[in-house]
Design a protein around this motif. Structure first.
Motif, PDB file in Angstrom:
ATOM      1  N   ALA A   1       0.825  -1.208   0.000  1.00 26.14           N
ATOM      2  CA  ALA A   1       0.000   0.000   0.000  1.00 26.14           C
ATOM      3  C   ALA A   1       0.861   1.261   0.000  1.00 26.14           C
ATOM      4  CB  ALA A   1      -0.933  -0.003   1.212  1.00 26.14           C
ATOM      5  N   GLU A   2       1.896   1.270   0.791  1.00 25.00           N
ATOM      6  CA  GLU A   2       2.798   2.419   0.876  1.00 25.00           C
ATOM      7  C   GLU A   2       3.455   2.697  -0.478  1.00 25.00           C
ATOM      8  OE1 GLU A   2       6.204   3.598   4.065  1.00 25.00           O
ATOM      9  OE2 GLU A   2       6.640   1.827   2.831  1.00 25.00           O
ATOM     10  N   THR A   3       3.926   1.642  -1.123  1.00 22.38           N
ATOM     11  CA  THR A   3       4.581   1.781  -2.428  1.00 22.38           C
ATOM     12  C   THR A   3       3.613   2.333  -3.471  1.00 22.38           C
ATOM     13  OG1 THR A   3       6.067  -0.072  -1.941  1.00 22.38           O
ATOM     14  CG2 THR A   3       5.812   0.547  -4.259  1.00 22.38           C
ATOM     15  N   LEU A   4       2.415   1.767  -3.503  1.00 23.12           N
ATOM     16  CA  LEU A   4       1.422   2.186  -4.493  1.00 23.12           C
ATOM     17  C   LEU A   4       0.886   3.587  -4.215  1.00 23.12           C
ATOM     18  CD1 LEU A   4      -0.400  -1.226  -4.923  1.00 23.12           C
ATOM     19  CD2 LEU A   4       0.770   0.052  -6.731  1.00 23.12           C
TER      20      LEU A   4
ATOM     21  N   TYR B   1       0.678   6.705  -6.913  1.00 19.96           N
ATOM     22  CA  TYR B   1      -0.527   7.491  -7.207  1.00 19.96           C
ATOM     23  C   TYR B   1      -0.443   8.919  -6.666  1.00 19.96           C
ATOM     24  CZ  TYR B   1      -3.151   3.417  -8.875  1.00 19.96           C
ATOM     25  OH  TYR B   1      -3.598   2.339  -9.604  1.00 19.96           O
ATOM     26  N   ASN B   2       0.607   9.170  -5.879  1.00 25.70           N
ATOM     27  CA  ASN B   2       0.787  10.489  -5.273  1.00 25.70           C
ATOM     28  C   ASN B   2      -0.401  10.866  -4.396  1.00 25.70           C
ATOM     29  OD1 ASN B   2       2.269  12.835  -4.740  1.00 25.70           O
ATOM     30  ND2 ASN B   2       1.279  13.975  -6.407  1.00 25.70           N
ATOM     31  N   VAL B   3      -0.846   9.892  -3.594  1.00 23.52           N
ATOM     32  CA  VAL B   3      -1.912  10.136  -2.625  1.00 23.52           C
ATOM     33  C   VAL B   3      -1.393   9.715  -1.251  1.00 23.52           C
ATOM     34  CG1 VAL B   3      -3.750   9.768  -4.313  1.00 23.52           C
ATOM     35  CG2 VAL B   3      -2.936   7.827  -2.936  1.00 23.52           C
ATOM     36  N   SER B   4      -2.085  10.132  -0.218  1.00 23.08           N
ATOM     37  CA  SER B   4      -1.641   9.781   1.131  1.00 23.08           C
ATOM     38  C   SER B   4      -1.840   8.294   1.395  1.00 23.08           C
ATOM     39  CB  SER B   4      -2.408  10.595   2.174  1.00 23.08           C
ATOM     40  OG  SER B   4      -3.754  10.149   2.280  1.00 23.08           O
ATOM     41  N   PHE B   5      -1.048   7.784   2.293  1.00 26.20           N
ATOM     42  CA  PHE B   5      -1.143   6.386   2.716  1.00 26.20           C
ATOM     43  C   PHE B   5      -2.566   6.082   3.185  1.00 26.20           C
ATOM     44  CE2 PHE B   5       0.997   3.177   5.858  1.00 26.20           C
ATOM     45  CZ  PHE B   5       0.634   2.116   5.025  1.00 26.20           C
TER      46      PHE B   5
END
Length: 305
Positions: free
Chosen positions: A266-269, A273-277
């Motif tokens: 999740a952190e990598t993706l 996507y340049n969105v928050s964790f």
């Protein structure tokens, strides 16, 4: 599911230690509850299952889908899901590696399994694998078509495996255009062209820790960063015990990988996507709940040790 002879590679990426994640025995705790849409635990003991669930809860991965890959495995996964209803649901299907075991009468048995328990949430893992060819091509095509028909009949989503068989897989699914239930292409590691075709055809994509492998996952990270896979069409998985991320925070567990490493995926993706964790977790979990008709999923309670 990765191939049976897959080997988990040793971590080779040095990353800064995550600060303040509140955990001691898992790589990272997710800000939002995550759902692992594909884990393989068919040879795990009850003690190992409980330990795995404890670590998953610590990482805030409170819900997982057990992958069915053969008649025997499906029966076992249903029983396991029934035993741990608050943590598991399962799929039922015949993996292309086992397609040689799939006979004309097999669909009757698979239908019975799918209808035997409310814990069953999808048909799969089914599909095509022309990389290993543990089953002949014609055997795989027959088993896959029959399972597509079953999913349509039962109005259940599909959990689909594809390796080196993109064109044939798309061709089979296109035969049922307008009738198909929701389809997830699980453990996607393909090309940008393949990703665009799957999205164009309305399918969802499942991504594993492969995306967090420094060298092997570079192309996949580029595909995601380029916007070919809309966030709302994405779900995440570990495909454990396979596909462990290259991250020193991922310790070697009993079988190489576990659901507790899902926050690394999740952190990598989220970065791609340049969105928050937190926003990434919230979006993918809601997509997963809708796709598989899962119950409300709450964050796991972190027990301080």
């Amino acid at each position: 599911m990765a191939t049976p002879d897959s080997k988990v590679q040793k971590s080779n990426v040095e990353k800064k230690k995550s600060k303040g994640n509140g955990t001691k025995t898992v790589p990272l705790r997710s800000a939002e509850a995550l759902v692992d849409i594909g884990i393989n635990v068919y040879d795990s003991s009850e003690t190992q299952i409980k330990e795995m669930l404890s670590r998953a809860n610590e990482a805030n991965v409170p819900f997982m889908l057990l992958t069915g890959t053969s008649m025997k495995v499906c029966s076992k996964m249903i029983k396991l899901a029934e035993k741990h209803r608050s943590s598991f649901r399962c799929t039922v299907g015949v993996h292309p590696h086992h397609a040689k075991e799939f006979k004309e009468s097999s669909i009757k048995d698979l239908r019975a399994l799918a209808k035997s328990s409310k814990m069953v949430c999808a048909i799969g893992e089914c599909g095509l694998d022309f990389n290993r060819n543990f089953s002949k091509k014609e055997e795989q095509l027959f088993a896959f078509r029959e399972q597509v028909k079953l999913a349509i009949e039962l109005k259940m989503p599909m959990f689909v495996h594809e390796r080196d068989a993109h064109e044939d897989l798309v061709k089979v699914l296109s035969e049922f255009e307008g009738k198909l239930p929701p389809v997830c292409i699980h453990c996607f590691t393909g090309s940008a062209k393949e990703a665009k075709r799957y999205i164009k055809d309305g399918y969802y994509i499942g991504i594993t820790g492969f995306v967090a492998k420094k060298k092997r996952g570079a192309e996949l990270r580029e595909i995601v960063s380029s916007g070919y896979i809309p966030l709302k069409r994405l779900m995440i998985e570990t495909d454990s015990p396979y596909m462990c991320p290259d991250d020193k925070r991922c310790k070697r567990f009993m079988r190489g990988n576990e659901p507790c490493t899902l926050p690394i995926v999740a952190e990598t993706l989220a970065g791609c996507y340049n969105v928050s964790f937190a926003d990434f977790g919230k979006t993918t979990t809601e997509t997963t709940r809708t796709f598989f008709s899962l119950p409300e999923i709450e964050s796991a309670t972190l027990i301080k040790k």
